[in-house]
Design a protein around this motif. Sequence first.
Motif, PDB file in Angstrom:
ATOM      1  N   UNK A 170       0.840  -1.195   0.000  1.00 49.00           N
ATOM      2  CA  UNK A 170       0.000   0.000   0.000  1.00 49.00           C
ATOM      3  C   UNK A 170       0.881   1.252   0.000  1.00 49.00           C
ATOM      4  N   UNK A 171       1.906   1.249   0.834  1.00 51.23           N
ATOM      5  CA  UNK A 171       2.835   2.378   0.863  1.00 51.23           C
ATOM      6  C   UNK A 171       3.528   2.550  -0.491  1.00 51.23           C
ATOM      7  N   UNK A 172       3.920   1.450  -1.097  1.00 42.54           N
ATOM      8  CA  UNK A 172       4.582   1.520  -2.403  1.00 42.54           C
ATOM      9  C   UNK A 172       3.650   2.089  -3.469  1.00 42.54           C
ATOM     10  N   UNK A 173       2.369   1.780  -3.375  1.00 45.07           N
ATOM     11  CA  UNK A 173       1.403   2.326  -4.330  1.00 45.07           C
ATOM     12  C   UNK A 173       1.330   3.851  -4.205  1.00 45.07           C
ATOM     13  N   UNK A 174       1.350   4.348  -2.984  1.00 45.22           N
ATOM     14  CA  UNK A 174       1.319   5.801  -2.800  1.00 45.22           C
ATOM     15  C   UNK A 174       2.599   6.444  -3.322  1.00 45.22           C
ATOM     16  N   UNK A 175       3.720   5.766  -3.150  1.00 46.43           N
ATOM     17  CA  UNK A 175       4.970   6.307  -3.671  1.00 46.43           C
ATOM     18  C   UNK A 175       4.960   6.328  -5.197  1.00 46.43           C
ATOM     19  N   UNK A 184       3.233   9.202  -6.628  1.00 43.23           N
ATOM     20  CA  UNK A 184       3.801  10.483  -6.208  1.00 43.23           C
ATOM     21  C   UNK A 184       3.023  11.110  -5.051  1.00 43.23           C
ATOM     22  N   UNK A 185       2.696  10.288  -4.055  1.00 47.42           N
ATOM     23  CA  UNK A 185       2.003  10.762  -2.864  1.00 47.42           C
ATOM     24  C   UNK A 185       2.791  10.336  -1.618  1.00 47.42           C
ATOM     25  N   UNK A 186       4.000  10.900  -1.447  1.00 46.49           N
ATOM     26  CA  UNK A 186       4.862  10.452  -0.345  1.00 46.49           C
ATOM     27  C   UNK A 186       4.265  10.701   1.034  1.00 46.49           C
ATOM     28  N   UNK A 187       3.444  11.767   1.173  1.00 42.14           N
ATOM     29  CA  UNK A 187       2.856  12.046   2.485  1.00 42.14           C
ATOM     30  C   UNK A 187       1.956  10.902   2.935  1.00 42.14           C
ATOM     31  N   UNK A 188       1.170  10.362   1.992  1.00 49.99           N
ATOM     32  CA  UNK A 188       0.310   9.227   2.345  1.00 49.99           C
ATOM     33  C   UNK A 188       1.155   7.971   2.623  1.00 49.99           C
ATOM     34  N   UNK A 191      14.434  12.179   0.181  1.00 48.80           N
ATOM     35  CA  UNK A 191      14.022  12.644  -1.145  1.00 48.80           C
ATOM     36  C   UNK A 191      13.219  13.951  -1.047  1.00 48.80           C
ATOM     37  N   UNK A 192      12.580  14.159   0.096  1.00 49.42           N
ATOM     38  CA  UNK A 192      11.817  15.394   0.308  1.00 49.42           C
ATOM     39  C   UNK A 192      12.711  16.511   0.863  1.00 49.42           C
ATOM     40  N   UNK A 193      14.017  16.210   1.029  1.00 45.19           N
ATOM     41  CA  UNK A 193      14.993  17.164   1.588  1.00 45.19           C
ATOM     42  C   UNK A 193      14.645  17.567   3.016  1.00 45.19           C
ATOM     43  N   UNK A 194      13.934  16.695   3.701  1.00 44.71           N
ATOM     44  CA  UNK A 194      13.622  16.919   5.104  1.00 44.71           C
ATOM     45  C   UNK A 194      14.687  16.189   5.919  1.00 44.71           C
ATOM     46  N   UNK A 195      15.860  16.844   6.060  1.00 45.91           N
ATOM     47  CA  UNK A 195      17.020  16.168   6.622  1.00 45.91           C
ATOM     48  C   UNK A 195      16.886  15.815   8.102  1.00 45.91           C
ATOM     49  N   UNK A 196      16.299  16.664   8.937  1.00 43.50           N
ATOM     50  CA  UNK A 196      16.157  16.265  10.348  1.00 43.50           C
ATOM     51  C   UNK A 196      15.330  14.984  10.529  1.00 43.50           C
ATOM     52  N   UNK A 197      14.220  14.902   9.796  1.00 46.67           N
ATOM     53  CA  UNK A 197      13.370  13.713   9.906  1.00 46.67           C
ATOM     54  C   UNK A 197      14.063  12.492   9.310  1.00 46.67           C
TER      55      UNK A 197
END
Length: 385
Positions: free
Chosen positions: A299-304, A307-311, A345-351
């Motif tokens: 399911x997570x792979x389907x969202x990726x 192009x829905x990384x938040x989901x 990939x989202x450049x959210x380095x702290x997370x």
Amino acid sequence: MTLSQSSDNDNPNPLELTAPDPLLPSLSPDEPLNPSERSRLKQALDELNAEAEAEFKAGNQSKAFDIWYREIRLRRVLGDPVAEVQTLGRVGGVAWNENNKQSVQLITARLEEIQQENEAEDSINLPLLKALGKAYEQIRVPGQALTVYEQILADARNQGDMAAVEATLKTMGELHMAWFDYPKAAETYEELLAQVQTDVPLEPLRERINEEVAYLQELAYIYDQDQQPDQALPKKQQLVDIYLNQGNDTQIPALKIAIASDYNSLNQPEKARQTYQEAYALAWSLQQFAHASEALQPLAQLYLTSKQPEFALQVYEVLLQVEQQSYNYYGLMNTYDNIGQIYLEMNNYPQALAAFQKGLDLAESLQHREAYFVNKIQLVNRQNL
């Protein structure tokens, strides 16, 4: 009393030797055995088989087959083709297991000869046909076996014997499956399924439902193996419906996951996502944590993919709870890896750094993939400069 002559004098067929046998009385070739002689000969042949088996177990294969050949020749004298065919199948099965190609060829030729003689008769000898089919199975000649079973099937249909039709189709289906002939297997099991779903019941309702489930399971497996998700999916859905009617929820999560995979293969991502979610919800309620995990990962792979990384991150957060509940530390480590990759990939380095650090902690405790997570942490730190 003599047996038929081999046409090859240099390499005589051991099934057609003509030398007099001590077990045969001194009668003219046309004179039949009387009941007492037949009884004594049958007993002697059973003893020959036991002798051959003893020689075979002792490692004397050549001597064992010589004895078995003699048994087969003498079985013919009794004038009982069914008994001869059963013996040919039994010995042929041993020959096939021992990769004794010459013996298999000789036995196959004799079975074909008996089959041709039977086909020349006006009436159908069902016991002989069944023995022939079984013997061909034993020597792994599926084409010939299926030819025989087709005759048996045609006769059962002509007689209106639906129980015999079903039994023969089952045998044919199993034979097709054994030789990975999925199209023919599907055709056979589809007929069996149609029969149990539409014909007048031959057994109590519970047994009919059990048979329906068995045929649906076979067909789902066949279509999966033959890479036909469009055919496999409705069979799995029918199984879900049956289990729902029975209140047998425990079987449904795995089926829902398989159905979702079929939707995905058929390029129907929305239905795939919905079905994965249903599978997860039911698996979680049943505490089937392995199936819950199996539903959430694709399911997570389907969202990726869409192009829905938040989901996808939301799904992975739920997956963390599932892995924690089932104490699946390898699963936790891999999930933190996936979360870290998405944040990177989202450049959210702290997370990303936090996720890879948790992955490293688990990797060190498991002594597995430590270097991988160290490299990921270093990569994040470099990119965060």
